[in-house]
Design an enzyme around this catalytic site. Structure first.
Site, PDB file in Angstrom:
ATOM      1  N   HIS A 155       5.824  11.933   1.612  1.00 45.71           N
ATOM      2  CA  HIS A 155       4.695  12.183   2.509  1.00 45.71           C
ATOM      3  C   HIS A 155       5.094  11.829   3.953  1.00 45.71           C
ATOM      4  O   HIS A 155       5.467  10.695   4.247  1.00 45.71           O
ATOM      5  CB  HIS A 155       3.551  11.296   2.030  1.00 45.71           C
ATOM      6  CG  HIS A 155       2.239  11.534   2.673  1.00 45.71           C
ATOM      7  ND1 HIS A 155       1.929  11.081   3.934  1.00 45.71           N
ATOM      8  CD2 HIS A 155       1.129  12.168   2.228  1.00 45.71           C
ATOM      9  CE1 HIS A 155       0.684  11.414   4.237  1.00 45.71           C
ATOM     10  NE2 HIS A 155       0.175  12.091   3.205  1.00 45.71           N
ATOM     11  N   GLU A 200       1.505  18.402   9.758  1.00 41.87           N
ATOM     12  CA  GLU A 200       0.210  17.761   9.967  1.00 41.87           C
ATOM     13  C   GLU A 200       0.147  17.128  11.349  1.00 41.87           C
ATOM     14  O   GLU A 200       1.121  16.525  11.818  1.00 41.87           O
ATOM     15  CB  GLU A 200       0.004  16.694   8.873  1.00 41.87           C
ATOM     16  CG  GLU A 200      -1.364  16.034   8.947  1.00 41.87           C
ATOM     17  CD  GLU A 200      -1.537  14.929   7.897  1.00 41.87           C
ATOM     18  OE1 GLU A 200      -0.804  14.936   6.893  1.00 41.87           O
ATOM     19  OE2 GLU A 200      -2.407  14.070   8.093  1.00 41.87           O
ATOM     20  N   GLU A 237       2.107  16.973   1.057  1.00 38.29           N
ATOM     21  CA  GLU A 237       2.233  16.723   2.511  1.00 38.29           C
ATOM     22  C   GLU A 237       3.575  16.091   2.841  1.00 38.29           C
ATOM     23  O   GLU A 237       3.651  15.143   3.616  1.00 38.29           O
ATOM     24  CB  GLU A 237       1.083  15.824   2.981  1.00 38.29           C
ATOM     25  CG  GLU A 237      -0.285  16.331   2.562  1.00 38.29           C
ATOM     26  CD  GLU A 237      -1.447  15.541   3.158  1.00 38.29           C
ATOM     27  OE1 GLU A 237      -1.455  14.309   3.058  1.00 38.29           O
ATOM     28  OE2 GLU A 237      -2.347  16.169   3.743  1.00 38.29           O
ATOM     29  N   CYS A 292      -1.315  14.493  12.264  1.00 45.06           N
ATOM     30  CA  CYS A 292      -1.031  13.052  12.139  1.00 45.06           C
ATOM     31  C   CYS A 292       0.467  12.774  12.022  1.00 45.06           C
ATOM     32  O   CYS A 292       0.932  11.719  12.469  1.00 45.06           O
ATOM     33  CB  CYS A 292      -1.730  12.469  10.907  1.00 45.06           C
ATOM     34  SG  CYS A 292      -3.498  12.207  11.141  1.00 45.06           S
ATOM     35  N   ASP A 334       0.840  -1.188   0.000  1.00 45.51           N
ATOM     36  CA  ASP A 334       0.000   0.000   0.000  1.00 45.51           C
ATOM     37  C   ASP A 334       0.881   1.245   0.000  1.00 45.51           C
ATOM     38  O   ASP A 334       1.831   1.335   0.771  1.00 45.51           O
ATOM     39  CB  ASP A 334      -0.916   0.009   1.223  1.00 45.51           C
ATOM     40  CG  ASP A 334      -2.079   0.975   1.060  1.00 45.51           C
ATOM     41  OD1 ASP A 334      -1.832   2.185   0.849  1.00 45.51           O
ATOM     42  OD2 ASP A 334      -3.229   0.533   1.101  1.00 45.51           O
ATOM     43  N   CYS A 362      -8.490  12.458   9.125  1.00 48.11           N
ATOM     44  CA  CYS A 362      -7.529  11.532   9.717  1.00 48.11           C
ATOM     45  C   CYS A 362      -7.056  11.981  11.089  1.00 48.11           C
ATOM     46  O   CYS A 362      -6.796  11.157  11.970  1.00 48.11           O
ATOM     47  CB  CYS A 362      -6.324  11.355   8.791  1.00 48.11           C
ATOM     48  SG  CYS A 362      -5.618  12.903   8.192  1.00 48.11           S
ATOM     49  N   CYS A 363      -6.919  13.300  11.286  1.00 46.98           N
ATOM     50  CA  CYS A 363      -6.250  13.781  12.501  1.00 46.98           C
ATOM     51  C   CYS A 363      -7.078  13.621  13.770  1.00 46.98           C
ATOM     52  O   CYS A 363      -6.547  13.142  14.784  1.00 46.98           O
ATOM     53  CB  CYS A 363      -5.823  15.233  12.325  1.00 46.98           C
ATOM     54  SG  CYS A 363      -4.645  15.501  10.974  1.00 46.98           S
TER      55      CYS A 363
END
Lengths: 655, 655
Positions: free
Chosen positions: A262, A330, A314, A332, A204, A407-408
């Site tokens: 990323h 970010e 990102e 995350c 992935d 997501c965060c």
């Protein structure tokens, strides 16, 4: 009835496998009940986590599960193929929280009910063959595992597995774990190493399944999950997905010289590298973790611990490319950094990993959630200009109730709900306190339990009192206290003895106190947290000519609201004037502010062109004092954007 | 046989309509044959433009036209829905070039053949109803005008119209113009103002058709094209496409206070605003153009004239947010800025617009094409760090032969092929020289022609000799010479008289010489082009503590290749040492280098954390002199990345 945890959170992330080889081990059942982090955890328990099911309902994530359960093609809700992961991350957070709350109080019952209800939706959505991804099941995309670059199926699977491990550890129930195993087994039937007869052409593009599979191995003892994690980790970097750094596919991690692409993807991958090194003892993976962590910390980390320099993709930027207003940082990525660092701390025992965790927790991570627990930042810039043209959306400098790419928020929830597990460790010879929070921590020595209690008002106060609650008789062991990287002076008092930073007891960031301890003995560590000015490596162009205010582990910033009568863009700080700390229990939930002295710069008269040449160009900070002194009020960075939208800055031009 | 133009390029962009009301008018038939820009035009003529058909063939653009001609759904080639626009921009460039080359020489014949061949493909691709867009005709998307946010159909139509106008002006032929009119008429049948009974719900999120429709009005006299342009311009900013700044849909341009969103889109839109103001006399549009240009120039333009601070969304940032390594500064945005500025220069007669054009032409525009004419930059950063991790692709700091999104190369070609038209203007009272290039320029006064010749080695030399070639007897007129914004000192000599910068003859950037001129009279303008150091407004955080080297209109930079024995990231310039200019005819096609004195900074010993606190933090540029002097060699920014990939920087940390 209080939602403060009554029972010890006895479970948490990372239970090392039977054959793991690490310098340190996680502690069992750490408890934090009061103080700075307990307050953040209470907001998380009272506001953050309970919101989850409503938010997931209104954003469409639960409808996507229901659609998949019907087994028909239909209208997928949400903009991204990874809507499922928000559900799983919330479930993981809720399960860690379940371990902290009594099941017989209303909060506990409600939370357990919500968890089981959502698990039911997940169960219904799973295909008989174990596959589960609502995007593809809704008919979006070409079908399972056809778009490993953007499909996020294994990423979602990873979060499902993490949630299942949390559910099992917290409740002992196996429902979600069985779902996760069915999906993991399905994945294991599809992908595998060369010679396995399975697909060898992918992984992935967004890592997550790797570290989750290691946790699944830890939880089940099933070694093929560990092997599958290793297969996926080493799949990266050979161009199978096109060779982009964004997909962590440009360089094999064993060969990489620096972090790239990323930021969240890179750091989830590196967390798995550390996990694999811990479980397999592979020295090449350990070396990769050490090398890449060092490259990140020394050249690609903002003062706040935030990482990811670029909005576009990102991603990490070049070494020392650490912009201020365009710092992406970010939330995350801060969490991923903490996860990676903690695994490296356990693996190696080195204090620097926890130095970075501390900095990230108190600054670049905690800024991601508002003090009231209801609003979030996806990005965590170090500067917002006067009159910043905020266009809203996920990348806004204004706090937002939820994101299109959400997501965060659940990531913050799961870290806060399991935070104790990042604070202390044990080895065969005692206990190590990595972070200072009031609570109780259990270690062991030679098979016997050792328990210490910490009392402290940290980070507002530098005094940390450690009491030995339980110790084996006549067996010496070592109490290790991390001396933070930011701390230049400290004293430690034990009985009649006092040591300081010149003592030989400090080695590589650890103060080691070895003796035969008696229950009731106390050690008082006093860290000097006088406010200080910090500069950046001269190659950090964004901070040239600037200083930042820090105190203890906290990075400070100026906010517009505290500086009426003008903006922030023309302010300079006078570094020759002393800084003063002032505790303000009334402000922002109780913070210590730092007062400094500054001026407004002489801005040249504005023409149509802002680049003057020649002798006229010297109008700037020099001579600014003629404009009169201004008192600057700095607040902890984590607390910004909680009162009013407006300008903010961490790095202050200095005279 | 030389490809140097033998015949005057008598045609060019912007032929004002009959009722236009502007301070200045474009000149007819300007000629530039030697010197700096002629050399760039020759490379464009010999290398750039002739490459076009091959590149368009291999990138698939021509196949897309053939597919549309077959009228069947099929495989569209290319990643973007605006592949057609590359063909049209190339056609526009080729047509301006056709006007410069004799049709009876091989180059001329070949070029004319290529143009007619591509026009044939365009003609075949057009639908009977006039619609033409190969993306939608190939079956991509939902169908014509269903995706105004991303479809780019009107954008492509705009470039088709611009190409058709160029073809008609250059050749007198009407083939392409008829195609363009059919498409314009089709668009006019679909969209129109409230009350027209047509669609009132949209415009193209990427402006271009607006200014093209004004040109079509100018070329045909058909006023409904002008009205349609006005309809589209005023359609922006009301949320019809969702209200994003990216789509120029957040604020109506008449109300906007600053430039925002995607830089190219904003500036193409503003070029149309200026066009409409010129043709309609609408004061509100003129005021918007003036206001937004000023906001851009004063707060959102890099030293190079480049615009667009953000990679993400290719957009303007906040005021004074002008990063160095992450300066986006798309080549197309520089071109769009020049197009907007030139229209404002004609509209208002003010010199500052041409000041910005000069700066942009010599720096942020010209850097977009390699000296050999074969490789391009999409982005034009002001810094590339040591060891920059260049991932290639469109956004690379390495020059690239073509782009996936190939908007910039044909845009450069069309500007270079029509460049003379941006150099001078006329009004009822004489001629204005906006830019200095060796050539012949024609104006008029009271209906009589005035012709002047310019001789100069500009920008290497500051001497500009203007000779009157043709002048009406006994009729006084004004020769206007722009005194560049960067020029603090000059002299101008006419016969026995000498004036300088203290003279009352200079008003708002124009030196005005009014008299009854005789053919053969000469004026010698001597601009002081001593190298100079430039600073930025203190609010430009990215340039804090830095200076840039400039000489005349040229911005300079350091490149790694000229500084062996170390990188650029630790260099500082000693501003107390004088700068020295040295012409190097052997280097980079002949440039003047600037020699300066610098040092390597004291970089603190590298630990794991790059932010030292307290007194140890003072290691930086101070005391760097102890490291020994280094000679710094600066080259013009436009010439960077022509020898070797590597570090580069414009803003130099200063001691």
């Amino acid at each position: 009835m209080s939602a403060i945890p009554d029972t010890p959170p006895s479970t948490g992330p990372i239970r090392l496998g039977a054959t793991a080889d690490t310098a340190l081990r996680p502690t069992e059942g750490p408890v934090v009940r009061t103080g700075f982090w307990a307050a953040r955890q209470q907001v998380n328990a009272r506001v953050g986590i309970p919101q989850g099911p409503f938010l997931l309902e209104s954003a469409g994530n639960l409808d996507d599960l229901r659609l998949a359960a019907r087994g028909t093609v239909g209208k997928y809700r949400g903009d991204y193929p990874f809507m499922d992961s928000d559900v799983y991350k919330w479930l993981e957070a809720a399960c860690w929280q379940l371990a902290r709350v009594r099941p017989d109080v209303p909060e506990g019952r409600r939370l357990a009910d919500d968890v089981e209800r959502l698990i039911g939706l997940v169960a219904d959505a799973q295909r008989p063959d174990g596959y589960l991804n609502t995007w593809f099941q809704a008919g979006r995309g070409e079908g399972p595992f056809t778009d490993l670059r953007w499909g996020h199926e294994l990423y979602c699977a990873g979060h499902l597995i993490q949630a299942a491990v949390a559910h099992h550890r917290a409740t002992g129930r196996t429902g979600l774990l069985e779902i996760a195993r069915r999906f993991a087994d399905h994945i294991d039937s599809v992908f595998g190493p060369v010679g396995s007869g399975k697909r060898i052409d992918g992984f992935d593009a967004h890592p997550e399944v790797e570290t989750a599979l290691v946790e699944l191995y830890r939880e089940t003892g099933e070694r093929r999950y560990l092997e599958l994690a290793g297969y996926f980790v080493d799949g990266h970097g050979h161009g199978l997905l096109g060779g982009e750094a964004y997909c962590q596919d440009r360089v094999p991690v064993r060969e990489a010289r620096t972090v790239e692409g990323h930021a969240v993807r890179q750091l989830y991958l590196l967390a798995a590298v550390a996990d694999l090194a811990a479980e397999t003892g592979e020295v090449e993976l350990r070396a990769a973790g050490e090398r890449l962590w060092s490259a990140m910390a020394a050249t690609k980390t903002h003062l706040t611990g935030g990482v990811g320099a670029h909005h576009d993709k990102e991603e990490f930027g070049d070494p020392y490319e650490l912009p201020t207003e365009r710092a992406y940082c970010e939330t995350c990525a801060a969490i991923a950094s903490i996860q990676f660092s903690w695994r490296m701390a356990l693996l190696t025992g080195r204090a620097r990993y926890s130095d970075l965790i501390e900095r990230t927790l108190f600054n670049g991570f905690l800024s991601g959630v508002s003090l009231d627990g209801e609003r979030w930042l996806y990005i965590n810039p170090l500067q917002v200009r006067d009159g910043h043209d905020d266009q809203g959306g996920d990348k806004s400098a204004r706090r937002t109730a939820w994101f299109r790419c959400a997501c965060c928020p659940p990531n913050v929830m799961r870290l806060l709900a399991s935070l104790e597990h990042y604070l202390a460790s044990t080895d065969d010879d005692g206990i190590q306190l990595h972070q200072y929070a009031a609570g109780t921590f259990r270690g062991e020595t030679a098979g016997s339990p050792v328990v210490v209690s910490v009392n402290t008002e940290y980070p507002w106060d530098g005094r940390i009192t450690v009491s030995v609650d339980e110790s084996p008789a006549h067996v010496p062991w070592t109490l290790s206290l991390r001396i933070p990287q930011w701390c230049a002076r400290f004293t430690v008092q034990h009985g009649q003895q006092t040591f300081d930073e010149t003592s030989a007891l400090v080695e590589d960031g650890w103060l080691r106190l070895t003796r035969t301890w008696q229950a009731g003995e106390r050690v008082v560590l006093e860290l000097d947290i006088e406010p200080r000015l910090t500069k950046a490596d001269p190659r950090v162009d964004a901070a040239r000519g600037c200083v930042a205010i820090e105190r203890g582990p906290l990075v400070y910033c100026l906010e517009q609201i505290d500086h009426p009568g003008g903006g922030l863009d023309d302010l300079v700080i006078d570094t020759t004037h002393p800084l003063a700390a002032k505790h303000r229990p009334d402000l922002l939930g109780g913070i210590t502010t730092i007062l400094a002295t500054g001026y407004r710069q002489n801005i040249p008269p504005q023409g149509w062109w802002p680049y003057p040449s020649g002798p006229t160009s010297n109008a700037d900070a020099s001579g600014a004092a003629a404009n009169g002194r201004i008192e600057l009020t700095a607040i902890p960075y984590y607390a910004w954007a909680n009162r009013q939208d407006g300008a903010m800055r961490v790095w202050l031009p200095a005279v």
